[in-house]
Each structure stands twice: as C-alpha cells, then as structure tokens.
Design a protein around this motif. Structure first.
Motif, PDB file in Angstrom:
ATOM      1  N   THR A 250       0.852  -1.181   0.000  1.00 16.95           N
ATOM      2  CA  THR A 250       0.000   0.000   0.000  1.00 16.95           C
ATOM      3  C   THR A 250       0.884   1.226   0.000  1.00 16.95           C
ATOM      4  O   THR A 250       2.060   1.170   0.389  1.00 16.95           O
ATOM      5  N   LEU A 251       0.339   2.345  -0.440  1.00 27.26           N
ATOM      6  CA  LEU A 251       1.112   3.583  -0.458  1.00 27.26           C
ATOM      7  C   LEU A 251       1.592   3.957   0.940  1.00 27.26           C
ATOM      8  O   LEU A 251       2.746   4.337   1.141  1.00 27.26           O
ATOM      9  N   SER A 252       0.721   3.832   1.911  1.00 31.27           N
ATOM     10  CA  SER A 252       1.095   4.206   3.280  1.00 31.27           C
ATOM     11  C   SER A 252       2.172   3.273   3.820  1.00 31.27           C
ATOM     12  O   SER A 252       3.099   3.705   4.517  1.00 31.27           O
ATOM     13  N   ALA A 255       5.467   4.172   2.073  1.00 30.40           N
ATOM     14  CA  ALA A 255       5.958   5.457   2.595  1.00 30.40           C
ATOM     15  C   ALA A 255       6.579   5.287   3.980  1.00 30.40           C
ATOM     16  O   ALA A 255       7.648   5.844   4.274  1.00 30.40           O
ATOM     17  N   ALA A 256       5.925   4.493   4.830  1.00 30.74           N
ATOM     18  CA  ALA A 256       6.440   4.295   6.185  1.00 30.74           C
ATOM     19  C   ALA A 256       7.760   3.526   6.183  1.00 30.74           C
ATOM     20  O   ALA A 256       8.705   3.873   6.889  1.00 30.74           O
ATOM     21  N   SER A 261       7.040  10.594   2.393  1.00 31.19           N
ATOM     22  CA  SER A 261       5.623  10.893   2.570  1.00 31.19           C
ATOM     23  C   SER A 261       4.804  10.348   1.403  1.00 31.19           C
ATOM     24  O   SER A 261       5.299  10.243   0.273  1.00 31.19           O
ATOM     25  N   VAL A 262       3.555  10.010   1.687  1.00 32.06           N
ATOM     26  CA  VAL A 262       2.638   9.562   0.642  1.00 32.06           C
ATOM     27  C   VAL A 262       2.468  10.660  -0.397  1.00 32.06           C
ATOM     28  O   VAL A 262       2.438  10.398  -1.608  1.00 32.06           O
ATOM     29  N   ASN A 263       2.348  11.913   0.067  1.00 28.71           N
ATOM     30  CA  ASN A 263       2.173  13.045  -0.847  1.00 28.71           C
ATOM     31  C   ASN A 263       3.336  13.148  -1.827  1.00 28.71           C
ATOM     32  O   ASN A 263       3.149  13.432  -3.014  1.00 28.71           O
ATOM     33  N   CYS A 266       3.107  10.386  -4.473  1.00 22.47           N
ATOM     34  CA  CYS A 266       2.052  10.721  -5.432  1.00 22.47           C
ATOM     35  C   CYS A 266       2.504  11.797  -6.410  1.00 22.47           C
ATOM     36  O   CYS A 266       2.271  11.698  -7.629  1.00 22.47           O
ATOM     37  N   LYS A 273      -3.730   9.354  -3.961  1.00 23.54           N
ATOM     38  CA  LYS A 273      -3.681   8.516  -2.767  1.00 23.54           C
ATOM     39  C   LYS A 273      -4.591   7.306  -2.899  1.00 23.54           C
ATOM     40  O   LYS A 273      -4.373   6.282  -2.250  1.00 23.54           O
TER      41      LYS A 273
END
Length: 286
Positions: A250-252, A255-256, A261-263, A266, A273
């Motif tokens: 997943t994107l989150s 990113a983690a 950051s997810v932003n 993207c 998102k």
C-alpha cells in the motif's frame, strides 16, 4: 535472377551481417536483388529471416552495437545511441546472494564510480545476470582485477570485477544464473567485493535503478533508457531512488518503510492517494 545469382546475393547478405551490417541494411540489399516471382520472394524472406535470427543469437544485440571485440570494455565511442530504448529485465538472476552494498554509484574520491560494490567473500559464487555471450575475460592490475564482461540479448552489458577466479571463456554463451566466477579482492580493491556495472552502448547506468540487492529482486520489469545530455546520461539520476511494488503493498506502507511521505510519492509518480498499485509497478521515492 537464376539460382546461382540468388545464392551469391544471399551469401553477400550473410557476410555483411557478420561485419556489422544492420538488419535493415541486409534487407535492403536482398530487396534490390529480389526475384520477380512472388512465391520465391516469400521463400527468400523466410530464409533471410532465419539467417538473421542465427546471427542475432550468435551476437547478442547486434542491431544496437557497432562491433564485437574482446579488447576493450568501453569500445562504443562512435555508437549511435537511440533517443529511447526499453530494456527487458525479466528472466534475471541476481549476480550474488549478498544483500550488502558497500559503495554506491556516483562520484567517489573525486572520480566517477560507475557501478555498485557488493560485499562478497573470496570464493563466493558470482552468476550471470541474464542470458548472453561473454565478450571479455581479462585482468587489470590497476583496475577491475580479474573481470568478466557479458553482452545480453536485452541490450545491456554487465561487468563483474575484482574476482579471484574467472570460470568462463571469451565468446562463451551463458545462461542467467550460470556461475561465471568467484568473489575476490584483485585489482584496485581494498577488500573482497563484487564491482558490478550495467552499461548500455557503453553508457553506465546506476545498477540500483534496475537491481534491488537488499531485496534480491529487480526494481522494475522493463527499464526505459532515455538519452539525455549527449551520450553521458541515462534517464534516471543516480541520486533518485525507486521501489518495485509487490503484492499486498500500500502507499502508506511503502511510505512508512522507506521514510518518505505519501504526498511526495504521489507527486513524483503522478498518482493519487486512492490509486490502485499493481505488482511490478515502479515508483519513484525521491
């Protein structure tokens, strides 16, 4: 055209293909001497294509490279570099099981380091990354040490340096995963490691844009080379970082784990998102 003339024309095409003629040039030559009979034309085309396939098999990426020699690693100063070329990375095998990178691609000690250094011990097996043909097996006391250069059918050439022993010969055909040598500390080296380069028509590309050594995987199934700034740069910067999406990502989560950051992901990839990620998709992280 009589049978004798046809054979001579075909042999001319065959001979020219071995000295660097492109497929298009060979086809032009046979076209100028093609018989009027349509059926015979079809036979000629099939025969020519079979012979072209044989030459391609014997000399990987012949349509891209201007020559085949066993004398110089960087022998393509006058090569015509395409604006864009897609390199198929499927069918790969990681050249070593080691996951530890000890030196990255880029400037180091005021000089360019054109590959990755991966920690291996003396005697560890080193494997061919893709199917191909061994172009060079040499020794450089002040450089690569004992090294091997392989040209692959996808257009890449890979260089394996500082080995303690080479287990292949020049002009030998190898399969992905075939053992080509043993890890070592020869040449200009301060400790046992594998110096690994990926090159396209002599242009060094950061291997980390294609090979993910920590995860023992490729970054993306198809890498697109794009010419930028003459012959000296590939499409992606050496400072950029990429991630190859795996099933369940997943994107989150990405990113983690990558501390971005997810932003930012993207923005760099032109996605939202809510976008659905596909296994094998390449994401730029920074």
């Amino acid at each position: 055209m009589n049978c004798s003339s046809y054979i001579k024309a075909f042999l001319a095409v065959f001979a020219f293909s071995f000295v660097g003629f492109t497929t298009a040039q060979a086809q032009d030559l046979i076209a100028r001497q093609a018989p009027i009979d349509k059926k015979l034309k079809n036979i000629d085309s099939l025969t020519l294509q079979r012979q072209i396939d044989v030459v391609r098999e014997e000399y990987p990426a012949l349509s891209l490279y201007p020559n085949w020699n066993n004398t110089s690693v960087h022998a393509y100063g006058k090569a015509e570099v395409p604006e864009s070329f897609e390199i198929d990375l499927t069918g790969f095998v990681m050249p070593t099981d080691s996951r530890r990178i000890t030196s990255k691609f880029g400037y180091r000690w005021r000089r360019m380091h054109n590959g990755l250094d991966i920690k291996v011990n003396v005697g560890d097996t080193i494997k061919a990354a893709f199917d191909g043909r061994v172009r060079m097996v040499k020794y450089e006391r002040r450089g690569y040490g004992r090294y091997v250069v392989i040209r692959h059918y996808n257009g890449l050439e890979t260089v394996y340096g500082h080995m303690s022993k080479q287990l292949v010969e020049e002009d030998q055909y190898v399969k992905a995963g075939e053992v080509i040598g043993l890890g070592g500390n020869t040449g200009r080296s301060t400790g046992s490691h594998l110096h690994f380069e990926t090159r396209f028509l002599g242009i060094a590309i950061n291997p980390a844009l294609m090979f993910d050594f920590p995860n023992q995987d490729i970054v993306v199934d198809k890498y697109t080379f794009k010419r930028r700034g003459g012959r000296t740069a590939a499409t992606n910067s050496a400072t950029a970082s990429y991630y190859r999406v795996r099933k369940g990502d997943t994107l989150s989560g990405i990113a983690a784990s990558k501390r971005v950051s997810v932003n930012n992901i993207c923005k760099l990839n032109g996605i939202k998102k809510t976008s659905i990620l596909r296994p094998g998709q390449q994401l730029r992280l920074y």
